[in-house]
Design an enzyme around this catalytic site. Structure first.
Site, PDB file in Angstrom:
ATOM      1  N   GLY A 116       0.819  -1.218   0.000  1.00  0.00           N
ATOM      2  CA  GLY A 116       0.000   0.000   0.000  1.00  0.00           C
ATOM      3  C   GLY A 116       0.843   1.255   0.000  1.00  0.00           C
ATOM      4  CD  GLU A 162      -1.578  -1.079  -3.926  1.00  0.00           C
ATOM      5  OE1 GLU A 162      -1.573  -1.439  -2.739  1.00  0.00           O
ATOM      6  OE2 GLU A 162      -2.433  -1.417  -4.750  1.00  0.00           O
ATOM      7  CD  GLU A 199       0.373  -5.296  -2.139  1.00  0.00           C
ATOM      8  OE1 GLU A 199       1.273  -5.693  -2.910  1.00  0.00           O
ATOM      9  OE2 GLU A 199       0.101  -4.096  -1.999  1.00  0.00           O
TER      10      GLU A 199
END
Ligand code: NAD
Length: 752
Positions: free
Chosen positions: A110, A113, A133
């Site tokens: 994340g 991201e 992930e």
């Protein structure tokens, strides 16, 4: 208490610096994401800001979503992703003011991201970037499957995600993941470069790249059918074999997203697939192992002032000693290596050289940090902080070695043994004083020592706290996951696994089941990296025999005596190291081949009746593993290990039990059909040598009382045990109920 903060600093040049912090790694909890969304929205609307620079506190960007929230939050909120994460990402991406991410430390999952939602990225060379992930049974869920391919191309992005590959800043610059690299890893330089880049775009808005979700210029001329053909078959095979859906989901999200002609549509698909992954058994299991591996030493507080040992002596440079020495050398330590004679020393050094060369490091450099000896030389041993003994598995031999070590080392030096089984109190008997015995500790590596990530640290009756701390510090240095356990024959890990070899040999010797059939059942159905006979070959049958002797002395009622090992040894088949054991090996030991021609006559001589039991592969696999779960429960009952999750981690990192099954006890309890079923099957096995199963009954009670997390009853996606859940495969009176509620009732019966 975790302090999550987001601060905004408006600079005179028009740059608004947003710094988010959640020590130590800036994990993006739901709360931090909300705070970020709020602050980004404010800055976008604030006239003082011409450009936005986003940076993490604590010298790092972000290690990703807060995984500790996953088991609780996922599944509770169906719309978790779209509800609370899309806004802040969209705010960054659609901002009319240029947004630049400052990447240092780690930007993973994340975290990366979040950076991908910015218009531009600036990094330091040693930053770690990746979307790992899939290791947790998930796919990137914050737009990563859509933005990464649009930034670096479909194939490089898929390779990074599928292999959970982490890259540094230099590689990221080459592949276009970052736009600029500052030459040195300095926070100030990074901020200055990011601000400069942001202001360049303010000055010339044509330099502002379009939002990644709408970009297609870097997708290249790839043929979508080719991409499918390259990645999908393997991903589907993994799903079918292991129940892990994340690989297939990732490929589908990327391919379908690109095909749909827009990142927004792809993101919707990603969100759906993410939720499916998050609900899968495999993801729950992988997250369980991930979280458990981070709290294996909670019961033992490491002392901060203990320094990592720099100078380590290794006694014995055989299979284990050479691996341990190589591991220490590869992590920058110095090694004194002792062997019995010059020939053995030369052989040990060439083993170390082979390991070092395989790791792409230069042996010429590393060689300068090894000193070989065949004596307990005070000049050399007097300078070491830690000795690790890895000589033969024999009590008298080890006692002799430690008597000599206690004399030739300084009083500060910690004396560790890599024994796999021998009670440390026995080894310590020859060390003169009680004070000196405090220096003795177990440092049990797993084979191959330079590869296997587990280090079992054994605390004997007199082991000092300092001794444990020194080995913990070594574990940190050489990047092993430690578990601290109590002292008994076999300690926690080999002790819980000793029934595996016992039952395997029992099946081969008494019931006439072929070793290759047993190995295949464990490897293909459970996903073990190697079955018990391959493992015995790797460990060495001579070592297995010594280990057996130790277990026979300590747990005579649970040991199955036989002659198979002795016969193999008499024929010179000591396993991989001698070129032949249950299998035969090529001269370079790299290739393993079945060797029925040699093995079958030995087996025939052991089962004279020739009667072969016809046990199905699932039955064989459960007969091998349920006794291991039973012994694991004894280990917990006797407080040799602290918690069941430690044994899960140990089974994964020490014995290669598949992480996607959550470790041995997690699997036994949550996946294999429930504890009631296990107990019923176990009773039904009627293994003459096995005796009663008190520990397993406790296990059933704890599960039935709900003290351990259980998965909701549903059709399991993990294939192996589906086959025997019907009564068809009942074994000698042990009848399994195909219906989950029925099994629950059995658990309740034992609990009452
Ligand atoms: N083989 C495994 O998978 C494994 C795993 C974990 C722990 N262990 C333990 O590690 C130890 C070593 O096992 P291994 O498989 O490396 O055995 P190995 O036979 O390959 O190596 C033992 C080495 O120790 C040397 N040695 C014997 N006495 C010595 C002495 N007095 N001084 C210096 N060197 C001496 C021998 O020459 C030999 O090279 C054993 O205690 C074993 O139980 C083995």
């Amino acid at each position: 208490m975790v302090s999550e903060t987001v601060s905004v600093q408006y600079k005179p040049d028009g740059v608004a610096l947003i710094t988010f912090s959640s020590p130590p790694v800036n994990a993006l909890s739901v709360n931090l994401r909300r705070l970020l969304a709020l602050n980004i929205a404010n800055v976008v609307a604030d006239r003082r800001a011409k450009a936005i620079v986003l940076c993490g506190g604590n010298g790092t960007f972000s290690a990703g979503a807060d995984v500790s929230e996953f088991p609780e939050k996922l599944g509770k909120s169906e719309n978790l992703i779209t509800l609370d994460t899309e806004p802040f990402q969209s705010l960054l991406e659609s901002s009319p003011k240029p947004t630049v991410a400052c990447l240092s430390g780690t930007a993973l999952g994340g975290g990366l991201e979040l950076a991908l939602a910015c218009h531009l990225r600036v990094a330091v060379p040693d930053v770690k970037l990746g979307l790992p992930e899939l290791k947790l049974g998930l796919i990137p869920g914050l737009g990563g499957t859509q933005r990464l391919p649009r930034l670096i191309g479909v194939e490089p992005a898929l390779d990074m995600m599928i292999h959970s590959r982490i890259i540094d800043g230099t590689e990221a610059l080459k592949c276009g993941l970052v736009d600029r690299l500052v030459p040195v890893s300095s926070h100030e330089a990074l901020l200055a470069e990011a601000s400069a880049l942001a202001l360049e775009v303010v000055a010339d808005p044509r330099k502002k790249p379009p939002a990644l979700l709408t970009r297609t210029d870097r997708l290249g001329h790839m043929d979508i059918q080719e991409i499918r053909a390259k990645y999908l078959p393997r991903a589907v095979e993994i799903r079918q074999r292991t129940g892990q859906i994340q690989f297939e989901s990732c490929v589908r999200a990327v391919v379908e997203g690109v095909q749909c002609g827009g990142g927004h549509a792809g993101w919707q698909l990603e969100a759906t697939l993410f939720r499916q992954c998050a609900a899968s058994d495999a993801s729950h299991a992988l997250i369980h192992v991930f979280l458990a591996s981070r709290k294996t030493v909670t019961g033992f507080k490491p002392e901060p002032h203990i320094h990592e040992p720099q100078n380590v002596a290794v006694v014995g440079g055989g299979l284990m000693g050479s691996g341990i020495a190589a591991c220490i050398l590869l992590h920058g330590g110095r090694v004194v290596l002792k062997e019995v004679n010059d020939g053995a020393l030369a052989a040990a050094l060439s083993r170390i050289e082979a390991i070092v060369s395989r790791s792409n490091s230069s042996f010429e450099d590393i060689k300068k940090r090894i000193e070989g000896t065949t004596e307990y030389d005070r000049r050399l041993f007097g300078q070491v902080d830690l000795v690790i003994e890895a000589a033969v598995e024999n009590v008298q031999a080890k006692q002799e070695i430690f008597r000599a070590l206690a004399e030739c080392t300084g009083p500060h030096c910690i004396l560790a043994t890599n024994t796999s089984t021998i009670n440390l109190d026995l080894i310590g008997e020859t060390i003169a004083t009680v004070h000196q015995q405090g220096r003795l500790v177990g440092a049990h590596f797993f084979s191959p020592a330079h590869v296997m990530p587990l280090l079992e640290i054994v605390r004997a009756k007199r082991t000092s706290v300092r001794a444990i701390n020194v080995v913990l510090a070594l574990a940190k240095r050489i990047r092993k996951t430690p578990i601290v356990v109590g002292n008994c024959a076999g300690f926690a890990v080999n002790r819980m696994y000793f029934p595996q070899t016992q039952v395997a040999f029992f099946l081969a010797e008494r019931l006439g089941v072929h070793p290759y059939v047993i190995d295949r059942a464990c490897e293909e159905l459970i996903g073990l990296p190697m079955g018990p006979f391959r493992l015995a070959d790797l460990v060495g049958l001579d070592i297995c025999e010594s280990v057996n002797r130790v277990f026979s002395m300590s747990y005579p009622e649970r040991v199955c005596s036989g002659t198979m090992l002795t016969k193999m040894m008499e024929m010179g088949r000591k396993g991989q190291k001698t070129g032949a054991g249950f299998y035969k090996y090529s001269t370079d030991r790299k290739k393993r081949m079945e060797d029925s021609e040699a093995l079958d006559p030995i087996l025939a001589s052991l089962a004279p009746s020739g009667a072969r039991e016809s046990l199905s592969p699932p039955e064989l696999a459960q007969m091998i593993l349920f006794p291991v779960a039973n012994e694991a429960m004894r280990v917990l009952e006797e407080h040799i290990a602290e918690k069941s999750s430690d044994l899960d981690v140990a089974s994964v990192l020490g014995y290669g039990f598949p992480a996607y099954r959550g470790g041995l006890l997690y699997w036994a309890q949550n996946i294999a059909g429930g504890p009631g079923l296990i107990l019923e099957r176990f009773d039904g096995m009627e293994l003459a040598f096995w005796g009663s199963v008190p520990a397993l009954r406790t296990f059933v009670r704890s599960a039935a009382s709900g003290s351990e997390r259980k998965l909701a009853p549903r059709a399991s996606v993990t294939p192996p045990f589906g086959a025997w859940q019907g009564g068809r495969h009942c074994l000698r009176g042990g009848c399994s109920d195909p219906n989950w509620e029925g099994r629950s009732r059995i658990a309740q019966r034992y609990a009452s």
